[in-house]
Design a protein around this motif. Structure first.
Motif, PDB file in Angstrom:
ATOM      1  N   TYR A  35     -17.755  39.201  98.480  1.00 53.57           N
ATOM      2  CA  TYR A  35     -16.548  38.565  97.418  1.00 53.57           C
ATOM      3  C   TYR A  35     -15.167  39.671  97.685  1.00 53.57           C
ATOM      4  O   TYR A  35     -15.908  40.383  97.812  1.00 53.57           O
ATOM      5  CB  TYR A  35     -16.891  38.526  96.196  1.00 53.57           C
ATOM      6  N   LEU A  43     -12.210  35.101  93.159  1.00 58.07           N
ATOM      7  CA  LEU A  43     -13.057  35.461  94.174  1.00 58.07           C
ATOM      8  C   LEU A  43     -13.537  34.739  94.731  1.00 58.07           C
ATOM      9  O   LEU A  43     -13.815  33.552  95.067  1.00 58.07           O
ATOM     10  CB  LEU A  43     -14.096  35.839  92.998  1.00 58.07           C
ATOM     11  N   TYR A  50     -30.284  35.676 100.920  1.00 52.06           N
ATOM     12  CA  TYR A  50     -31.267  36.062 100.607  1.00 52.06           C
ATOM     13  C   TYR A  50     -32.581  36.843 100.370  1.00 52.06           C
ATOM     14  O   TYR A  50     -33.206  36.801  99.688  1.00 52.06           O
ATOM     15  CB  TYR A  50     -31.915  34.641  99.879  1.00 52.06           C
ATOM     16  N   GLY A  98     -32.998  33.077  95.862  1.00 54.62           N
ATOM     17  CA  GLY A  98     -31.780  32.214  96.139  1.00 54.62           C
ATOM     18  C   GLY A  98     -31.490  30.976  94.869  1.00 54.62           C
ATOM     19  O   GLY A  98     -31.129  30.191  94.809  1.00 54.62           O
ATOM     20  N   VAL A 100     -29.768  30.595  91.696  1.00 52.50           N
ATOM     21  CA  VAL A 100     -27.951  31.076  90.865  1.00 52.50           C
ATOM     22  C   VAL A 100     -28.330  31.355  89.658  1.00 52.50           C
ATOM     23  O   VAL A 100     -29.282  31.341  88.648  1.00 52.50           O
ATOM     24  CB  VAL A 100     -27.366  29.748  90.776  1.00 52.50           C
TER      25      VAL A 100
ATOM     26  N   TYR B  32     -24.310  25.011  85.465  1.00 58.38           N
ATOM     27  CA  TYR B  32     -25.143  25.964  85.446  1.00 58.38           C
ATOM     28  C   TYR B  32     -23.425  26.283  84.991  1.00 58.38           C
ATOM     29  O   TYR B  32     -22.965  26.722  86.054  1.00 58.38           O
ATOM     30  CB  TYR B  32     -25.791  26.119  85.797  1.00 58.38           C
ATOM     31  N   ILE B  34     -21.634  30.206  84.313  1.00 60.77           N
ATOM     32  CA  ILE B  34     -21.202  31.815  83.722  1.00 60.77           C
ATOM     33  C   ILE B  34     -19.357  31.839  83.574  1.00 60.77           C
ATOM     34  O   ILE B  34     -18.304  31.548  84.209  1.00 60.77           O
ATOM     35  CB  ILE B  34     -21.882  32.742  85.345  1.00 60.77           C
ATOM     36  N   GLY B  93     -22.185  27.735  89.126  1.00 61.59           N
ATOM     37  CA  GLY B  93     -23.559  27.973  89.853  1.00 61.59           C
ATOM     38  C   GLY B  93     -24.595  26.874  90.995  1.00 61.59           C
ATOM     39  O   GLY B  93     -25.506  27.435  90.899  1.00 61.59           O
ATOM     40  N   GLY B  96     -24.582  24.910  96.471  1.00 59.03           N
ATOM     41  CA  GLY B  96     -25.635  25.181  97.592  1.00 59.03           C
ATOM     42  C   GLY B  96     -26.443  26.859  97.064  1.00 59.03           C
ATOM     43  O   GLY B  96     -25.940  27.299  98.040  1.00 59.03           O
ATOM     44  N   GLY B  97     -26.378  27.459  95.803  1.00 57.24           N
ATOM     45  CA  GLY B  97     -27.275  28.247  95.392  1.00 57.24           C
ATOM     46  C   GLY B  97     -26.312  29.505  95.242  1.00 57.24           C
ATOM     47  O   GLY B  97     -26.234  30.638  95.337  1.00 57.24           O
ATOM     48  N   LYS B  98     -25.243  29.503  95.612  1.00 57.38           N
ATOM     49  CA  LYS B  98     -23.571  30.293  95.205  1.00 57.38           C
ATOM     50  C   LYS B  98     -23.361  29.932  93.809  1.00 57.38           C
ATOM     51  O   LYS B  98     -23.305  29.215  93.405  1.00 57.38           O
ATOM     52  CB  LYS B  98     -23.206  30.809  96.498  1.00 57.38           C
ATOM     53  N   LEU B  99     -22.090  31.365  93.133  1.00 54.72           N
ATOM     54  CA  LEU B  99     -21.036  30.808  92.215  1.00 54.72           C
ATOM     55  C   LEU B  99     -19.833  30.895  93.098  1.00 54.72           C
ATOM     56  O   LEU B  99     -19.718  31.702  94.219  1.00 54.72           O
ATOM     57  CB  LEU B  99     -21.222  32.336  91.792  1.00 54.72           C
ATOM     58  N   ILE B 100     -19.532  29.422  92.276  1.00 47.95           N
ATOM     59  CA  ILE B 100     -18.036  29.527  92.929  1.00 47.95           C
ATOM     60  C   ILE B 100     -17.337  29.812  91.522  1.00 47.95           C
ATOM     61  O   ILE B 100     -17.892  29.222  90.414  1.00 47.95           O
ATOM     62  CB  ILE B 100     -18.027  28.152  93.333  1.00 47.95           C
ATOM     63  N   PHE B 101     -16.397  31.398  92.007  1.00 50.17           N
ATOM     64  CA  PHE B 101     -15.720  31.479  90.646  1.00 50.17           C
ATOM     65  C   PHE B 101     -14.069  31.104  90.457  1.00 50.17           C
ATOM     66  O   PHE B 101     -13.408  30.353  91.612  1.00 50.17           O
ATOM     67  CB  PHE B 101     -15.002  33.221  91.134  1.00 50.17           C
TER      68      PHE B 101
END
Lengths: 114, 111
Positions: A35, A43, A50, A98, A100, B32, B34, B93, B96-101
């Motif tokens: 990031y 971020l 993966y 993969g 999350v 999900y 965080i 979360g 597409g399998g990633k975290l967006i902040f």
């Protein structure tokens, strides 16, 4: 404790230089992420991986590439650094290919491009 | 694209008061979330997470509330202490399998 180590905390480079940012994690995590963090923008995801030798583009991949030759190491490469790449770069890892979940972050690498 | 946003970039509270940090998300399929805390000069650290099958989850001095109807979540910190001063991020979360902040809220605690 999970440890994500970024090789350089502070770097100063010149426009046009090739820059390598290294990240190593010691918990055998499958997933690794890069990031960048900028004031007011939060971020933003550059690239992620993966699995070994696998990479996926994030939201802002332009001007960057990555390498994952070993499971524990994920490198971010700036082929020709530009001033707009001055930023804080954060590496993270997580378990579960993969899947999350909680990311474990390094301390960050602050890059200044002159 | 999908996004995650925080309502206020800065928040100042008196030591001992409760703090509430808000976050809105746009993806109705997200299930999900965080919350992270980032102290000056350090990387973000996990505080608490919540899945969409819950409305509320409590940790030590922290509570996360999720309102799926209005796509909003909040982080409540009880009896805020000087050590709570940091930037707080919510993350979605399910992108597409990633975290967006989100962009982060800087919490300042006045003695």
């Amino acid at each position: 404790d999970v440890k994500v180590t970024q090789s350089s905390r502070y770097l100063v480079k010149r426009t046009g230089e090739k820059v390598f940012l290294e990240c190593v994690q010691d918990m055998d995590h499958e997933n690794m992420f890069w990031y960048r963090q900028d004031p007011g923008l939060g971020l933003r995801l550059i690239y992620f991986s993966y699995d070994v030798k696998m990479k996926e583009k994030g939201d802002i991949p332009e001007g960057y590439s990555v390498s994952r030759e070993k499971k524990e190491r994920f490198s971010l490469i700036l082929e020709s650094a530009s001033t707009n790449q001055t930023s804080m770069y954060l590496c993270a890892s997580s378990p579960g290919q993969g899947v999350v979940g909680e990311l474990f972050f390094g301390e960050g690498s602050r890059l200044t491009v002159l | 694209g999908e996004s995650v946003g925080l309502h206020l970039p800065t928040l100042s509270v008196q030591e001992g008061d409760n703090s509430i940090i808000n976050c809105a998300y746009s993806n109705s399929a997200s299930d999900y979330f965080i919350w992270y805390k980032q102290e000056s000069g350090k990387g973000p650290q996990f505080i608490i997470d919540i899945r969409s099958n819950m409305d509320k989850r409590q940790g030590q001095r922290v509570t996360v509330l999720l309102n799926k109807t209005v796509k909003h979540l909040s982080l409540q910190i009880a009896a805020t202490q000087p050590g709570d001063s940091a930037v707080y991020f919510c993350a979605d979360g399910n992108q597409g399998g990633k975290l967006i902040f989100g962009q982060g809220t800087e919490l300042s605690v006045k003695p």
